[in-house]
Each structure stands twice: as structure tokens, then as C-alpha cells.
Design a protein around this motif. Structure first.
Motif, PDB file in Angstrom:
ATOM      1  N   GLY A   1     117.532  45.408 -21.145  1.00 18.22           N
ATOM      2  CA  GLY A   1     117.816  44.148 -20.461  1.00 18.22           C
ATOM      3  C   GLY A   1     119.036  44.240 -19.570  1.00 18.22           C
ATOM      4  O   GLY A   1     119.087  43.639 -18.488  1.00 18.22           O
ATOM      5  N   ALA A   2     120.043  45.018 -20.001  1.00 22.10           N
ATOM      6  CA  ALA A   2     121.254  45.174 -19.194  1.00 22.10           C
ATOM      7  C   ALA A   2     120.945  45.866 -17.870  1.00 22.10           C
ATOM      8  O   ALA A   2     121.551  45.548 -16.838  1.00 22.10           O
ATOM      9  N   GLU A   3     120.012  46.814 -17.889  1.00 24.19           N
ATOM     10  CA  GLU A   3     119.665  47.534 -16.660  1.00 24.19           C
ATOM     11  C   GLU A   3     118.864  46.649 -15.704  1.00 24.19           C
ATOM     12  O   GLU A   3     119.014  46.752 -14.478  1.00 24.19           O
ATOM     13  N   ILE A   4     118.026  45.772 -16.261  1.00 22.34           N
ATOM     14  CA  ILE A   4     117.303  44.806 -15.423  1.00 22.34           C
ATOM     15  C   ILE A   4     118.298  43.849 -14.766  1.00 22.34           C
ATOM     16  O   ILE A   4     118.208  43.554 -13.568  1.00 22.34           O
ATOM     17  N   LYS A   5     119.268  43.384 -15.540  1.00 26.94           N
ATOM     18  CA  LYS A   5     120.287  42.499 -14.981  1.00 26.94           C
ATOM     19  C   LYS A   5     121.086  43.213 -13.897  1.00 26.94           C
ATOM     20  O   LYS A   5     121.381  42.640 -12.840  1.00 26.94           O
ATOM     21  N   SER A   6     121.440  44.466 -14.142  1.00 25.82           N
ATOM     22  CA  SER A   6     122.203  45.235 -13.161  1.00 25.82           C
ATOM     23  C   SER A   6     121.425  45.390 -11.862  1.00 25.82           C
ATOM     24  O   SER A   6     121.992  45.270 -10.766  1.00 25.82           O
ATOM     25  N   CYS A   7     120.124  45.634 -11.964  1.00 25.88           N
ATOM     26  CA  CYS A   7     119.299  45.791 -10.769  1.00 25.88           C
ATOM     27  C   CYS A   7     119.277  44.494  -9.962  1.00 25.88           C
ATOM     28  O   CYS A   7     119.428  44.510  -8.732  1.00 25.88           O
ATOM     29  N   CYS A   8     119.092  43.360 -10.633  1.00 25.67           N
ATOM     30  CA  CYS A   8     119.064  42.066  -9.940  1.00 25.67           C
ATOM     31  C   CYS A   8     120.425  41.754  -9.313  1.00 25.67           C
ATOM     32  O   CYS A   8     120.505  41.256  -8.180  1.00 25.67           O
ATOM     33  N   ARG A   9     121.505  42.044 -10.033  1.00 30.59           N
ATOM     34  CA  ARG A   9     122.841  41.760  -9.508  1.00 30.59           C
ATOM     35  C   ARG A   9     123.139  42.619  -8.279  1.00 30.59           C
ATOM     36  O   ARG A   9     123.691  42.143  -7.282  1.00 30.59           O
ATOM     37  N   LEU A  10     122.758  43.904  -8.359  1.00 28.46           N
ATOM     38  CA  LEU A  10     122.999  44.788  -7.221  1.00 28.46           C
ATOM     39  C   LEU A  10     122.156  44.380  -6.009  1.00 28.46           C
ATOM     40  O   LEU A  10     122.605  44.488  -4.863  1.00 28.46           O
ATOM     41  N   ALA A  11     120.932  43.920  -6.252  1.00 26.49           N
ATOM     42  CA  ALA A  11     120.090  43.462  -5.146  1.00 26.49           C
ATOM     43  C   ALA A  11     120.728  42.276  -4.434  1.00 26.49           C
ATOM     44  O   ALA A  11     120.730  42.202  -3.198  1.00 26.49           O
ATOM     45  N   ALA A  12     121.294  41.355  -5.231  1.00 26.33           N
ATOM     46  CA  ALA A  12     121.963  40.200  -4.627  1.00 26.33           C
ATOM     47  C   ALA A  12     123.280  40.599  -3.969  1.00 26.33           C
ATOM     48  O   ALA A  12     123.640  40.103  -2.899  1.00 26.33           O
ATOM     49  N   LEU A  13     124.013  41.521  -4.608  1.00 21.13           N
ATOM     50  CA  LEU A  13     125.311  41.927  -4.090  1.00 21.13           C
ATOM     51  C   LEU A  13     125.186  42.712  -2.785  1.00 21.13           C
ATOM     52  O   LEU A  13     125.937  42.470  -1.825  1.00 21.13           O
ATOM     53  N   LEU A  14     124.239  43.642  -2.724  1.00 22.00           N
ATOM     54  CA  LEU A  14     124.085  44.510  -1.558  1.00 22.00           C
ATOM     55  C   LEU A  14     123.087  43.961  -0.538  1.00 22.00           C
ATOM     56  O   LEU A  14     122.906  44.568   0.522  1.00 22.00           O
ATOM     57  N   ASP A  15     122.445  42.841  -0.891  1.00 22.41           N
ATOM     58  CA  ASP A  15     121.444  42.223  -0.022  1.00 22.41           C
ATOM     59  C   ASP A  15     120.333  43.216   0.322  1.00 22.41           C
ATOM     60  O   ASP A  15     120.004  43.449   1.491  1.00 22.41           O
TER      61      ASP A  15
END
Length: 309
Positions: free
Chosen positions: A234-248
Motif C-alpha cells: 500500500g505504501a508503494e501505491i501511495k508513493s506512485c500516486c503522490r509522485l504522479a501528482a508532484l511531478l505532474d
């Protein structure tokens, strides 16, 4: 606290009392306090663990003659143990205290043991509450006597185990661990915890729920394609979503920056699964955790296949 509340609000307000309690705990340096936040709806999967703890704590509130003691959570890193503790406090309306065992260590003779007793007295005074001790196997790593600390860790461990077994306060203890073999066997014996649960890597249903939660949290479109998430936590899924939003960028592009812990620590996770098989309760369904023989054989074939080298 009453004076502060009367000056600020002209009446007694619970928030003023909580503010004083929070400051007192922070100044002591022994415990941290978490209140409010998200409930179980913000945490994907773990249906059996959620139902068990909710029922135990809500029954405790109605029947004072029977008190819930707590649970031990074992899992690979990133499977939601710490987040579960915080959500549990919100779900049952209790504050969550976090005990950092490292902060109890003192330089003077007897200081560590006294700080341990002081922290436990404070926890009793804060009841009803949830107490979280994260990565407990590292917290008491010197309890086996291998560390050259003159037996300090062993005495601290003994004090904590005695309290865990004998305390009468309404404190629900949640201990988390990533490496159960570093814990002494007496730590998880009956009547110290109500159950020992194993949190495995999430399955397909749990992953879909986790993707939905973090898409909403980070404002990602529901129709955007998700990357290959085999063996993701779950932490890796959250990291992927956060990075997608952060890096656009898209989720698939963001996934190139995520390395699953199942790849970096595959051997240790395999050993943990083997140990938990038939010994721990499953966090996702009722009954004992059973490791999937199919996934194990698949991992063995993958490692032995020369084409993967």
C-alpha cells in the motif's frame, strides 16, 4: 487547563484540556499523541483485523469487566501497520499514544529503567487510549543479551512485559514488527495480546481499493491507467500516486521511480511468510494465515529460470 479554557472560551472546553495534555506529553519527551484524522474508511483491505479490533474495543466500552488487551501485527514494511493504529484510534474514539523506546534510554545508571516506569505510569493515566510501539523488535534489540548494555535492555523489556501482563488500565496495545525472530517467545504468549495478525502484501481486491483511495486523495483521474503492481504494498501505491501528482506525470511514468520492497527484500519477506504460515491470524479473512503455495513455487521458478538472469 480549566483556567486556560475560561480565559479563551469563557467556558470549559475539552480542547483546552487536550492542548495541555499534548504539551505535557511533548515536554516529557517519552510519548507522542495522535488525535483525530481518518478512520477505517481511508484504509484499504485488512477487513478481518478491522472487524476484530473494532468489536473488541466497542465491547470493552459497554462491558467493563472484560477489557481488550491488544494485538501484535507482523508484516513486511509498508503494509499499513502504523497507519492502521492511527485509524483505529479515530474509529473507536480514543487517542493514540506512540512510545519511542529509544527516547527512554538515559546515560545515568538506572535512568532508563526509571523513564520506562514513568512512561508506563503516564500511559495508565491517559486511559482509555491506544498505545502503539512501532518496530518493537528493534526497540528491544538488546534484550537477548547480545548487546553490550549491562542488561539495561533486558530490564526495560522485563518491566514492559510485566506491565503488559498485569496492567488494569483500559489501554489497547498495538505492537508492530517486521522481523519476529528477533523477539523472545514470551513476548507474544497468550494473555499478553488478544491476537497475533500477519499483514501480507495486498491482493488484487485490496490493491484496487487502495488505488481508489489514493487517486481521490491526490486528485488523479479514475480512468487513468495504472502500472503493473505485482507484489506492491500500500505504501508503494501511495508513493506512485503522490509522485504522479508532484511531478505532474502519469501513474505509469511515476511508477518508474518506485522499487517494491518485495524485490529489494524478497528473501526476508519469504522467510517471514513461512514463519507466519499457520501461526498467525490473517488480517484479511477470518482464521489462520496460510501462505500461498502457488506464489511460492512461482517465485522459486522465477529465480531458477536462466532466462531471467
Amino acid at each position: 487547563a480549566f483556567s486556560l479554557s475560561l480565559v479563551r472560551h469563557q467556558r470549559l472546553e475539552p480542547e483546552a484540556i487536550w492542548e495541555i495534555k499534548t504539551q505535557t506529553l511533548k515536554n516529557s519527551g517519552l510519548l507522542t499523541l495522535h488525535r483525530g484524522g481518518n478512520g477505517f474508511d481511508s484504509l484499504g483491505g485488512l477487513s478481518s483485523l478491522k472487524a476484530f479490533t473494532r468489536r473488541a474495543l466497542l465491547r470493552t466500552d459497554s462491558d467493563r469487566s472484560v477489557r481488550a488487551r491488544g494485538v501484535m501485527l507482523l508484516s513486511p514494511p509498508g503494509c499499513g501497520k502504523s497507519e492502521f493504529c492511527k485509524c483505529l484510534g479515530t474509529e473507536v474514539g480514543r487517542p493514540v499514544l506512540t512510545l519511542d523506546v529509544g527516547s527512554l534510554l538515559g546515560s545515568l545508571v538506572g535512568q532508563s529503567e526509571e523513564r520506562t516506569r514513568e512512561a508506563l505510569r503516564t500511559i495508565d493515566a491517559m486511559a482509555p487510549c491506544v498505545l502503539m510501539i512501532d518496530e518493537v523488535e528493534k526497540a528491544f534489540s538488546g534484550a537477548s543479551g547480545s548487546a553490550n548494555d549491562s542488561g539495561v535492555s533486558s530490564r526495560m523489556m522485563g518491566t514492559f512485559l510485566t506491565w503488559l501482563n498485569d496492567h488494569e488500565s483500559d489501554v489497547f496495545v498495538v505492537c508492530t514488527a517486521n522481523d519476529v525472530k528477533r523477539l523472545p517467545p514470551e513476548f507474544s504468549r497468550a494473555e499478553r495480546f488478544d491476537g497475533v495478525f500477519f499483514l501480507d502484501l495486498p491482493g488484487r481486491t485490496q490493491k484496487d481499493e487502495i488505488w481508489r483511495l489514493y487517486r481521490n486523495q491526490f486528485g488523479i483521474a479514475t480512468d487513468e491507467s495504472t502500472p503493473e503492481d505485482d507484489q506492491w504494498t500500500g505504501a508503494e501505491i501511495k508513493s506512485c500516486c503522490r509522485l504522479a501528482a508532484l511531478l505532474d506525470v502519469s501513474l505509469i511514468e511515476a511508477s518508474k521511480n518506485v522499487v517494491p520492497v518485495a524485490k529489494t527484500s524478497s528473501e526476508s519477506i519469504g522467510r517471514l511468510r513461512q514463519w507466519a504460515n499457520g501461526r498467525c491470524l490473517s488480517s484479511d479473512h477470518s482464521g489462520l494465515f496460510r501462505a500461498s503455495s502457488g506464489s511460492s513455487s512461482k517465485r522459486r521458478r522465477t529465480r531458477s529460470d536462466p532466462s531471467n538472469n
